[in-house]
Write a protein that holds these residues in place. Sequence first.
Motif, PDB file in Angstrom:
ATOM      1  N   ARG A 195      64.976   4.316  -1.083  1.00  0.00           N
ATOM      2  CA  ARG A 195      65.557   5.034   0.042  1.00  0.00           C
ATOM      3  C   ARG A 195      64.453   5.576   0.954  1.00  0.00           C
ATOM      4  N   HIS A 196      64.681   5.471   2.238  1.00  0.00           N
ATOM      5  CA  HIS A 196      63.729   5.844   3.281  1.00  0.00           C
ATOM      6  C   HIS A 196      63.343   7.317   3.185  1.00  0.00           C
ATOM      7  N   ARG A 252      67.769  -2.511  11.039  1.00  0.00           N
ATOM      8  CA  ARG A 252      68.864  -1.938  11.815  1.00  0.00           C
ATOM      9  C   ARG A 252      70.159  -2.175  11.051  1.00  0.00           C
ATOM     10  N   ALA A 253      70.962  -1.146  10.895  1.00  0.00           N
ATOM     11  CA  ALA A 253      72.238  -1.277  10.177  1.00  0.00           C
ATOM     12  C   ALA A 253      73.307  -1.842  11.109  1.00  0.00           C
ATOM     13  N   ASP A 306      65.325   1.799   4.537  1.00  0.00           N
ATOM     14  CA  ASP A 306      65.631   1.497   3.137  1.00  0.00           C
ATOM     15  C   ASP A 306      65.282   0.038   2.845  1.00  0.00           C
ATOM     16  N   ARG A 331      73.172  -6.040  13.207  1.00  0.00           N
ATOM     17  CA  ARG A 331      72.526  -5.842  11.901  1.00  0.00           C
ATOM     18  C   ARG A 331      71.251  -6.689  11.822  1.00  0.00           C
ATOM     19  N   GLN A 388      70.257   1.797   5.077  1.00  0.00           N
ATOM     20  CA  GLN A 388      69.996   2.376   6.381  1.00  0.00           C
ATOM     21  C   GLN A 388      68.578   2.016   6.806  1.00  0.00           C
ATOM     22  N   PRO A 389      68.281   2.088   8.112  1.00  0.00           N
ATOM     23  CA  PRO A 389      66.936   1.722   8.566  1.00  0.00           C
ATOM     24  C   PRO A 389      65.837   2.418   7.762  1.00  0.00           C
ATOM     25  N   CYS A 402      65.870  -3.048   5.497  1.00  0.00           N
ATOM     26  CA  CYS A 402      66.792  -2.771   6.588  1.00  0.00           C
ATOM     27  C   CYS A 402      66.009  -2.286   7.813  1.00  0.00           C
ATOM     28  N   ASP A 454      77.430  -4.330   4.085  1.00  0.00           N
ATOM     29  CA  ASP A 454      76.929  -3.774   2.826  1.00  0.00           C
ATOM     30  C   ASP A 454      76.480  -4.895   1.900  1.00  0.00           C
ATOM     31  N   GLY A 467      74.643   0.272   0.417  1.00  0.00           N
ATOM     32  CA  GLY A 467      74.564   0.416   1.860  1.00  0.00           C
ATOM     33  C   GLY A 467      73.140   0.773   2.242  1.00  0.00           C
TER      34      GLY A 467
END
Length: 371
Positions: A140-141, A220-221, A330, A350, A327-328, A218, A227, A325
Motif C-alpha cells: 500500500r502506498h 491511475r485507478a 499501490d 485505468r 489506488q495510485p 497502479c 478491481d 482494489g
Amino acid sequence: MKDAPRDAVELHGDWLRVPLGDGHTADFHYRWLRHNCDRERHPLTRERTRCSSELADDVRPRVASLAGDALFVVWEPDGHESLYPLTWLDTHAYARGRVDVPAPSADLAALEVSAADVALGRQIAAALARVRERGAAVVRHDPSDSTPPEAQTEAIVTAFEAAGLRAVATHFGRIEDLRTDNTTNQNTDQLGYTDAPIHLHTDQPFLERPPRYQVLQCIRAADQGGDNLLADARAAFRHLEAHDARAAELLATVPVRFDRKQQNFARVVESPIVARRGDRDFLVRCSYFTLAPHRLPFSQMGEFYRAHDRFIRLVRDPQHHVLVGLQPGDWLVYDNHRTLHARTGFTGPRWLRGIYFDPAEASAAAGAGAT
C-alpha cells in the motif's frame, strides 16, 4: 463449516463430519451414507435392496443432526429418512480423524504490506516473504510520498533486482502499460489492453518458461471497477487432490495445448495444466482464452473435462478469491507459477504497469539455453 460446536454434524461440499464422542470424528461422503441406509434392506433376509446406481446424482442432506446415539438424515431430493447408529458408523468409518485440506484463502489482510515509513528494499523483502507463504502480496502506498507513481516504476524494478530477481522482457516489451489507449507496447491485440473483464488465469502459459513473478503497479485507478482478483491455485490443487485424487492426477498428467495467436506473435506449448506439483516447485498453466481445442482420446475426454471443470469451479468460487482494489502508488506482486489473477471490467482511464521477474539464476539459465 466454521466454528461448529464439537458435537455438531458438519456439512461440506459432498461429505459430512460426524462426532463419534471423546473428541473423535469421522468423515463420510453423502453417497456412501445414502447407499448404506439400513432402512433399505429386506425385512427377513436383511439383504440390501437398493443399488447406488439408482440414487440421484445430486443426493445430499436436507437435514443432518444427532438424534441420541445416532445420526439422523433427511435426504434430498426424495425426502428419504435414514438413521445411522454412531457405533455402526464408528465400525465402518473409512476416514476417521481426517484433517481436511483447506481451499484457497480470501484473506486480503494477510497479503498487505504498508509502505509507510519503510524503505523500498524492506517493502520488497516483506512482500516476497508473503509471496513465498501465500502466493501474493499487496504493498500500500505511503501517503506521505508525493512522487508520481509513474516516476517510481524504475526504482521498483531496481529494488527487485537488488533482491535477486531480474526483469524479464516478453513479446509485449520490458514494461507493460496496461491501458486502453496504449501507445508504448507491442502486440496489444489482447484483452489486457481493453476495459473488458478478464477471469482468473496465469500469464504466458504458452511459453516453455513462463515468468515466475509479476508486479502490477497502479498508476491511475479506474472511475468504476477494475478491481484485481487473486486465487491460490496451489492451495486449490491440494484441496482437490485430497477430495478427488483422480481429477488431480489427470490435471497433472494429461497434456493440453496453449496456443497464443496475435497479429505479430504466435506460440504453442503442450503441457499438463499442473506441470509441476511440488510445494517449492509448483507450476500451473491456466488460461481459458489461450487454451486450444483438446486432442484427447474419445474415452478420456469426458473424465478430463470433469476434472478440469471441478478445479476451475473451485478457484472461481468467490469465497476463495482475494479482492484487491489498487489506488495510485499501490502495487501487488504474485507468483505466476502458483497464483491465478483476474480483473473486473471498468470504465475510465485505468492505468496499471506490469513487469515480469524471474530469479536471477533462472534468467541466466534461460539466456544460456538461448545461445
